[in-house]
Write an enzyme that holds these catalytic residues in place. Structure first.
Site, PDB file in Angstrom:
ATOM      1  N   ASP A  47       0.862  -1.183   0.000  1.00 33.11           N
ATOM      2  CA  ASP A  47       0.000   0.000   0.000  1.00 33.11           C
ATOM      3  C   ASP A  47       0.903   1.239   0.000  1.00 33.11           C
ATOM      4  OD1 ASP A  47      -2.832   1.107   0.399  1.00 33.11           O
ATOM      5  OD2 ASP A  47      -1.717   2.098   1.995  1.00 33.11           O
ATOM      6  N   GLU A  72       5.235   5.139   3.500  1.00 35.61           N
ATOM      7  CA  GLU A  72       4.762   6.497   3.786  1.00 35.61           C
ATOM      8  C   GLU A  72       5.963   7.436   3.873  1.00 35.61           C
ATOM      9  OE1 GLU A  72       1.881   8.320   4.015  1.00 35.61           O
ATOM     10  OE2 GLU A  72       3.263   9.921   4.541  1.00 35.61           O
ATOM     11  N   ASN A  99      10.347   7.425   0.305  1.00 33.08           N
ATOM     12  CA  ASN A  99       9.752   8.214  -0.768  1.00 33.08           C
ATOM     13  C   ASN A  99       9.650   7.289  -1.982  1.00 33.08           C
ATOM     14  OD1 ASN A  99       9.228   9.878  -2.915  1.00 33.08           O
ATOM     15  ND2 ASN A  99      10.932  11.284  -2.525  1.00 33.08           N
ATOM     16  N   ASP A 126      -1.633  12.278  -2.864  1.00 31.62           N
ATOM     17  CA  ASP A 126      -1.744  13.748  -2.824  1.00 31.62           C
ATOM     18  C   ASP A 126      -1.984  14.270  -4.242  1.00 31.62           C
ATOM     19  OD1 ASP A 126      -1.267  13.661  -0.117  1.00 31.62           O
ATOM     20  OD2 ASP A 126       0.894  13.960  -0.329  1.00 31.62           O
ATOM     21  N   LYS A 130      -1.627  22.360  -8.596  1.00 28.31           N
ATOM     22  CA  LYS A 130      -1.051  23.508  -9.314  1.00 28.31           C
ATOM     23  C   LYS A 130      -0.143  23.004 -10.432  1.00 28.31           C
ATOM     24  CE  LYS A 130      -1.138  26.785  -5.546  1.00 28.31           C
ATOM     25  NZ  LYS A 130      -0.427  27.148  -4.333  1.00 28.31           N
ATOM     26  N   ASP A 162     -10.459  10.828  -4.754  1.00 28.67           N
ATOM     27  CA  ASP A 162     -11.700  11.614  -4.780  1.00 28.67           C
ATOM     28  C   ASP A 162     -11.520  12.841  -5.679  1.00 28.67           C
ATOM     29  OD1 ASP A 162     -10.014  11.920  -2.218  1.00 28.67           O
ATOM     30  OD2 ASP A 162     -10.947  13.887  -2.395  1.00 28.67           O
TER      31      ASP A 162
HETATM   32  C1  LIG Z   1      -4.008  11.923   1.058  1.00 31.02           C
HETATM   33  S1  LIG Z   1      -3.034  10.760   1.910  1.00 31.02           S
HETATM   34  C2  LIG Z   1      -3.992   9.252   1.710  1.00 31.02           C
HETATM   35  C3  LIG Z   1      -3.684   8.256   2.796  1.00 31.02           C
HETATM   36  C4  LIG Z   1      -4.373   6.908   2.660  1.00 31.02           C
HETATM   37  N1  LIG Z   1      -3.912   6.203   1.488  1.00 31.02           N
HETATM   38  C5  LIG Z   1      -5.876   7.042   2.648  1.00 31.02           C
HETATM   39  O1  LIG Z   1      -6.489   6.808   1.591  1.00 31.02           O
HETATM   40  O2  LIG Z   1      -6.444   7.379   3.699  1.00 31.02           O
HETATM   41  C6  LIG Z   1      -1.647  10.464   0.798  1.00 31.02           C
HETATM   42  C7  LIG Z   1      -0.445   9.929   1.539  1.00 31.02           C
HETATM   43  O3  LIG Z   1       0.613   9.616   0.625  1.00 31.02           O
HETATM   44  C8  LIG Z   1       1.847  10.027   1.210  1.00 31.02           C
HETATM   45  N2  LIG Z   1       2.833  10.233   0.136  1.00 31.02           N
HETATM   46  C9  LIG Z   1       2.849  11.262  -0.739  1.00 31.02           C
HETATM   47  N3  LIG Z   1       3.899  11.145  -1.589  1.00 31.02           N
HETATM   48  C10 LIG Z   1       4.547   9.992  -1.237  1.00 31.02           C
HETATM   49  C11 LIG Z   1       5.708   9.351  -1.729  1.00 31.02           C
HETATM   50  N4  LIG Z   1       6.386   9.852  -2.751  1.00 31.02           N
HETATM   51  N5  LIG Z   1       6.105   8.189  -1.138  1.00 31.02           N
HETATM   52  C12 LIG Z   1       5.403   7.685  -0.086  1.00 31.02           C
HETATM   53  N6  LIG Z   1       4.301   8.264   0.431  1.00 31.02           N
HETATM   54  C13 LIG Z   1       3.863   9.401  -0.139  1.00 31.02           C
HETATM   55  C14 LIG Z   1       1.471  11.307   1.936  1.00 31.02           C
HETATM   56  O4  LIG Z   1       2.402  11.704   2.919  1.00 31.02           O
HETATM   57  C15 LIG Z   1       0.105  10.949   2.510  1.00 31.02           C
HETATM   58  O5  LIG Z   1       0.191  10.400   3.797  1.00 31.02           O
END
Ligand SMILES: C[S@@+](CC[C@H](N)C(=O)[O-])C[C@H]1O[C@@H](n2cnc3c(N)ncnc32)[C@H](O)[C@@H]1O
Length: 218
Positions: A47, A72, A99, A126, A130, A162
């Protein structure tokens, strides 16, 4: 008032972090996967962007025969998830601080020496709306290419968001890699893992729409 401010300061975690920031460039330590998961485990659900990993832990508890790996980028959330995993004695789940735009190859190369990835979820990444931030999106052509390298044929990749514009963008990215992924056109009416994520619950509670699809590795 002061107490409320102190509490909110204590639990505040940055909403979004820039995955292209230099501080994320360093190599990350990789765990010994066979020590992390039960001895007889051979497959792992991955995930990507699991945040606090609350729904992932619920899944891991519901499916003790299946192993789970959450990845994460925000370290405080990883620490929180690992603490919760320890406190609940969940032995079929781990969360890695990384990352996935930079570390996807070393992580998946090392994981797949001992475990097969049975499925992948990317739920509500995320959106980075922009124009100048589009390159920060988790799903991009290089990511799709790297992911495919480590997946066996027929492995599903579940996508959910969403944000319609982001959904269309992710579908376009995976569709542009038709030699390595094909879209599963079956309508996806509920979360593919059978459990709503934290973000999904929030969106549904506020009357928002959820867009879902799956691509399958070739
Ligand atoms: C909007 S949250 C959604 C969390 C979860 N998947 C949910 O649906 O509730 C997106 C998550 O992806 C993480 N994230 C963003 N870019 C990432 C990356 N390059 N590698 C790992 N995690 C990342 C963010 O820090 C954030 O916690």
């Amino acid at each position: 008032m002061l107490l409320r401010r102190a509490l909110s300061t204590k639990v505040r975690v940055r909403q979004h972090v820039n995955p292209l920031a230099r501080r994320f460039e360093a190599a990350i330590p990789l765990p010994e996967w066979t020590k992390l998961y039960p001895e007889n485990a051979s497959t792992v659900h991955l995930d990507i962007g699991c945040a606090r990993g609350v729904y992932l832990m619920e899944l891991a508890q519901q499916l003790p025969q299946q192993c789970f790996l959450g990845v994460e980028i925000r370290e405080p959330l990883v620490d929180e998830a690992l603490k919760r995993i320890r406190e609940n004695n969940v032995c079929n789940m781990h969360v890695l601080h990384a990352n996935m735009n930079l570390h996807i190859d070393p992580i998946l190369s090392s994981l797949t020496t001992s475990h097969e990835i049975s499925s992948v979820s990317i739920f509500h990444p995320d959106p980075w709306m922009k124009k100048r931030h589009l390159k920060r999106r988790l799903v991009n052509p290089a990511f799709a290419q790297a992911l495919a390298t480590h997946l066996k044929p027929s492995t599903p990749v579940y996508l959910q968001t969403d944000v319609l514009e982001l959904f269309e963008y992710m579908v376009e990215v995976f569709s542009d890699h038709a030699h390595i992924f094909s879209q599963d056109k079956t309508p996806a009416l509920t979360n593919a893992m059978g459990l709503a994520t934290d973000r999904e619950k929030y969106v549904v509670e506020h009357g928002g729409a959820i867009y879902r699809t799956a691509f399958v590795a070739k």
